[in-house]
Every structure is written in C-alpha cells, then in structure tokens.
Design a protein around this motif. Structure first.
Motif, mmCIF file in Angstrom:
data_model
loop_
_atom_site.group_PDB
_atom_site.id
_atom_site.type_symbol
_atom_site.label_atom_id
_atom_site.label_comp_id
_atom_site.label_asym_id
_atom_site.label_seq_id
_atom_site.Cartn_x
_atom_site.Cartn_y
_atom_site.Cartn_z
ATOM 1 N N GLU A 178 0.830 -1.207 0.000
ATOM 2 C CA GLU A 178 0.000 0.000 0.000
ATOM 3 C C GLU A 178 0.864 1.257 0.000
ATOM 4 O OE1 GLU A 178 -3.872 1.806 2.408
ATOM 5 O OE2 GLU A 178 -2.534 0.361 3.380
ATOM 6 N N ALA A 179 1.973 1.205 0.744
ATOM 7 C CA ALA A 179 2.856 2.371 0.825
ATOM 8 C C ALA A 179 3.510 2.677 -0.516
ATOM 9 C CB ALA A 179 3.919 2.152 1.894
ATOM 10 N N GLN A 180 3.744 1.657 -1.334
ATOM 11 C CA GLN A 180 4.388 1.883 -2.623
ATOM 12 C C GLN A 180 3.547 2.782 -3.536
ATOM 13 O OE1 GLN A 180 6.104 -1.486 -4.684
ATOM 14 N NE2 GLN A 180 6.268 -2.657 -2.773
ATOM 15 N N GLN A 181 2.230 2.814 -3.314
ATOM 16 C CA GLN A 181 1.343 3.619 -4.154
ATOM 17 C C GLN A 181 1.134 5.027 -3.590
ATOM 18 O OE1 GLN A 181 0.573 2.239 -7.028
ATOM 19 N NE2 GLN A 181 1.685 0.438 -6.268
ATOM 20 N N ASN A 241 -4.373 6.486 7.791
ATOM 21 C CA ASN A 241 -4.426 7.405 6.649
ATOM 22 C C ASN A 241 -3.216 8.345 6.591
ATOM 23 O OD1 ASN A 241 -5.889 7.983 4.303
ATOM 24 N ND2 ASN A 241 -6.698 9.877 5.175
ATOM 25 N N GLU A 242 -2.081 7.857 7.077
ATOM 26 C CA GLU A 242 -0.832 8.612 7.008
ATOM 27 C C GLU A 242 0.277 7.696 6.516
ATOM 28 O OE1 GLU A 242 -1.192 12.089 10.393
ATOM 29 O OE2 GLU A 242 -0.398 10.137 10.986
ATOM 30 N N LEU A 243 1.199 8.278 5.780
ATOM 31 C CA LEU A 243 2.352 7.532 5.295
ATOM 32 C C LEU A 243 3.505 7.730 6.271
ATOM 33 C CD1 LEU A 243 3.814 5.881 3.073
ATOM 34 C CD2 LEU A 243 4.458 8.079 2.039
ATOM 35 N N LEU A 244 4.040 6.615 6.771
ATOM 36 C CA LEU A 244 5.146 6.653 7.723
ATOM 37 C C LEU A 244 6.411 6.161 7.017
ATOM 38 C CD1 LEU A 244 3.319 5.065 10.802
ATOM 39 C CD2 LEU A 244 3.407 7.468 10.123
ATOM 40 N N ASN A 256 1.107 20.043 8.510
ATOM 41 C CA ASN A 256 0.502 18.713 8.502
ATOM 42 C C ASN A 256 1.549 17.637 8.167
ATOM 43 O OD1 ASN A 256 -1.496 16.787 8.736
ATOM 44 N ND2 ASN A 256 -2.241 17.071 6.648
ATOM 45 N N TYR A 257 2.615 17.602 8.931
ATOM 46 C CA TYR A 257 3.666 16.604 8.737
ATOM 47 C C TYR A 257 4.500 16.546 10.009
ATOM 48 C CZ TYR A 257 7.492 19.951 8.593
ATOM 49 O OH TYR A 257 8.419 20.893 8.940
ATOM 50 N N SER A 258 5.363 15.541 10.094
ATOM 51 C CA SER A 258 6.336 15.503 11.192
ATOM 52 C C SER A 258 7.658 14.972 10.656
ATOM 53 C CB SER A 258 5.843 14.633 12.355
ATOM 54 O OG SER A 258 5.873 13.261 12.005
ATOM 55 N N PHE A 259 8.746 15.487 11.212
ATOM 56 C CA PHE A 259 10.095 15.083 10.838
ATOM 57 C C PHE A 259 10.873 14.944 12.143
ATOM 58 C CE2 PHE A 259 14.487 15.715 9.711
ATOM 59 C CZ PHE A 259 14.637 15.065 8.494
ATOM 60 N N ARG A 315 6.412 11.642 8.768
ATOM 61 C CA ARG A 315 4.977 11.347 8.665
ATOM 62 C C ARG A 315 4.327 12.420 7.799
ATOM 63 N NH1 ARG A 315 0.946 13.887 10.442
ATOM 64 N NH2 ARG A 315 2.193 15.100 11.919
ATOM 65 N N VAL A 316 3.635 11.976 6.746
ATOM 66 C CA VAL A 316 2.918 12.895 5.863
ATOM 67 C C VAL A 316 1.535 12.305 5.563
ATOM 68 C CG1 VAL A 316 5.002 13.833 4.780
ATOM 69 C CG2 VAL A 316 3.894 11.816 3.779
#
Length: 356
Positions: A247-250, A288-291, A330-333, A348-349
């Motif tokens: 799922e993350a690849q998309q 619903n977030e990409l890690l 709306n992100y974290s680093f 996280r985005v």
C-alpha cells in the motif's frame, strides 16, 4: 457553463444579471397586478416598462466605467445625477405607457401622484446603480484575490524548485569527487560504471517535475539508481534493506525526498565504518498517514532540540524545508537515536494514493 467562468467573463455576466434583474422586476409587478386585480392588458404595460428600464440603464454602465477612478465626491455626484435623470426619464415613459395604453388617455388630477411615481423610478435606478457598483467591487476583490493567490503559488513553486535543484549540485559534487578518486587510483572500470549510473540517475531527476509528487514506488526506483552509484564506491561495505508495504508503494511523496537522507547516512555513518554498515528503509500506511523511516547502524550523532548539532550540509535541512513548504504543519520530521547504534529519521505525511 460553469459559474466561475460566467463570473470571469464580465461582459456576459453583466448581460445575464441585467436581463435576469429586469425580468424579476417584471414578475414582481405582474404578481402585484394580480393582487390588485388589474386588467390583462396591464401585463403588456409591465413588459414595456421593464424593457424600457433595461435599455435606459445600459448607458449608465458605460458612464460609470468612465468615472470609475474619479474622486469619491465627483463619483457620488455623477451617480446620483445620472440616476435622477434616468429615473425621471423612465418615469415619463412609464406614465405614457400607463395613460395611453392602459387608461386610454386618462390623466390623474392629484399633483402628488406625479411626484410619487417619479421618485419611485429614481429609487429603483439608484438601487440598480448600487447593485452595479457592489457587483463591480466584488469582481475586483475576487480578481485581486486570484492575483494574490497566483503570486503566492508562483512563489511557492519557485521555492520548491530551488530546494529540489539544490540537491543536484550537492550530490554531483560528492559523486564527481568519488569518480575523480577512482580515476586517480586507476580503477577505470569502477569509474566508468559510476559515470554510467550517474547518467541514469540524472536523467531521472531531469525528467521529474520538482513540483509534482511521485509514487513512492517510483521514488524507490530512483533511490536504487543512486545506491548503485554508491555501491561502486563501497562495494560490500554498504548493505541496504528495504521494508516497504504494498500500500505504501502507491503513496505520493515529494520527488527525491529520501535521497538526501540516505546520502547523509552514507557520508556521516557508513563512510566512517571500516567494516561498512547497514541502512534500513521502511514505509507503511497507518491511520491514513504515510510513515517513512530511514535508519543506519553508524556511530550516531548528537541531537539537540531535535536537530543534529555536529553535522554540516544541506540534506536534512533541505528535506525539512521541502516538507514544510508542501505540507505546512501537517507533517512531522523526527530525528532519533537508532538501536543499538546509529541515527534514525522518521517522516509522517498525509497518505495520498497515486492514480493508476
């Protein structure tokens, strides 16, 4: 036709409102005639009055456009004078239609009837003028907002391009130094491989729009091109482990968002380890977030207030700036110490799925 396209076309928008407004005026008068039980012939008088009002207010538009930038007092004087003259003239036309068509030449004797009818027409024309200026100012306000938004977008895109293109000189400098070193030690075969792989990687970067996001799958392909270049330098000393869910690849990510982090790990961790080291790259979708996670097993670094205190370069700072520009807040680093040693970067985005 879309509403916004209609509003943007001022000429067409004026005529739509002009015709619709006077049709509305005619309908209101028609309903009033039914309430007061006027004869059917009065409908013809209503249509003539609305038609006359529609025609007589058109010149006001061109007059107001001429004095649009005049001083406020002059503008007010022109509006009231023009409205009074137009309203009075329209009142004469209405009386003619009423007396000659509907009442067959009858004239009322009361003097105040003439005054009242004239003032009613002036009030309506004043309302027309007020609506004209109100809509005109609204259009100008919307136009200024669109210009400001366009200027902000252009500045936003320029900043993103600057940040993206900043990576290429930085990366090229390191790679060309490595190629130069290989040539000096007469490792011509390895130097040739590095030049070939560098060509593939640069072709990808030049063909990718710095503004648009790309699927993570595509980003990983570019990352592997970069790692193939680095493996010429480090050979077996560089180990890379990928743990990416399907799922993350998309997921859509900023182009070359991981490359500077990998480059940072190689430069400050792997390059200083005699036996080489390992870099782990993980990605998954959760809530619903990409890690995203990039970690190495190097000697680590000093982290103060969430920042590296003893590392120079543009990689990490560039990545943070790009994320902030694209996602605002709306992100974290997050930078953290890896276990048992090394440095770990977590990103996280919002999850955005790429269209197939």
């Amino acid at each position: 036709m879309k509403w916004q396209a209609l509003v943007d076309n001022r000429q067409r928008f004026f005529w739509v409102l002009q015709i619709a407004g006077w049709i509305g005026y005619a309908l209101v008068n028609y309903i009033g005639s039914k309430v007061f039980e006027m004869r059917d012939i009065y409908v013809f008088v209503i249509v003539l009055n609305a038609y006359a009002g529609c025609l007589m207010t058109v010149p006001l538009r061109y007059l107001y456009r001429k004095v649009w930038n005049a001083k406020p007092l002059l503008l007010i004087f022109v509006v009231f004078s023009a409205s009074y003259l137009t309203g009075t003239l329209w009142s004469v036309v209405q009386k003619f239609n009423m007396w000659e068509i509907y009442r067959h030449g009858y004239r009322p004797e009361e003097w105040y009837y003439y005054l009242q009818q004239g003032l009613d027409s002036v009030y309506i024309i004043l309302c027309w003028s007020g609506l004209y200026f109100g809509i005109k100012y609204y259009q100008l306000l919307q136009s200024e907002r669109q210009k400001a938004l366009k200027a902000n977008t252009m500045a936003h895109e320029a900043q993103l391009k600057m940040l993206r293109y900043q990576l290429n000189p930085h990366f090229l400098f390191n790679t060309l130094n490595a190629i130069s070193t290989l040539i000096l030690v007469e490792e011509n075969k390895d130097a040739n491989q590095m030049v070939s792989r560098l060509s593939d990687f640069l072709r990808y970067t030049l063909n990718t729009d710095p503004i648009k996001k790309v699927p993570l799958e595509q980003e990983l392909h570019a990352l592997k091109l970069y790692l193939n270049i680095e493996k010429v330098r480090f050979d077996e000393r560089l180990e890379v482990v990928f743990d990416i869910t399907e799922e993350a690849q998309q997921a859509l990510v900023p182009s070359l968002i991981l490359q500077p982090l990998i480059e940072n790990s190689i430069k400050y961790a792997i390059a200083h380890m005699a036996s080489g080291g390992k870099i782990e790259i993980r990605a998954q979708v959760f809530a619903n977030e990409l890690l995203l996670e990039v970690g190495d097993n190097g000697p680590g670094a000093t982290i103060e207030n969430g920042q590296l205190s003893d590392v120079q370069g543009v990689g990490i700072a560039n990545t943070q700036d790009r994320l902030k520009t694209l996602y605002e807040n709306n992100y974290s680093f997050v930078l953290a110490h890896n276990t048992p040693s090394g440095l770990k970067v977590n990103i996280r985005v919002p999850f955005e799925k790429a269209e197939k």
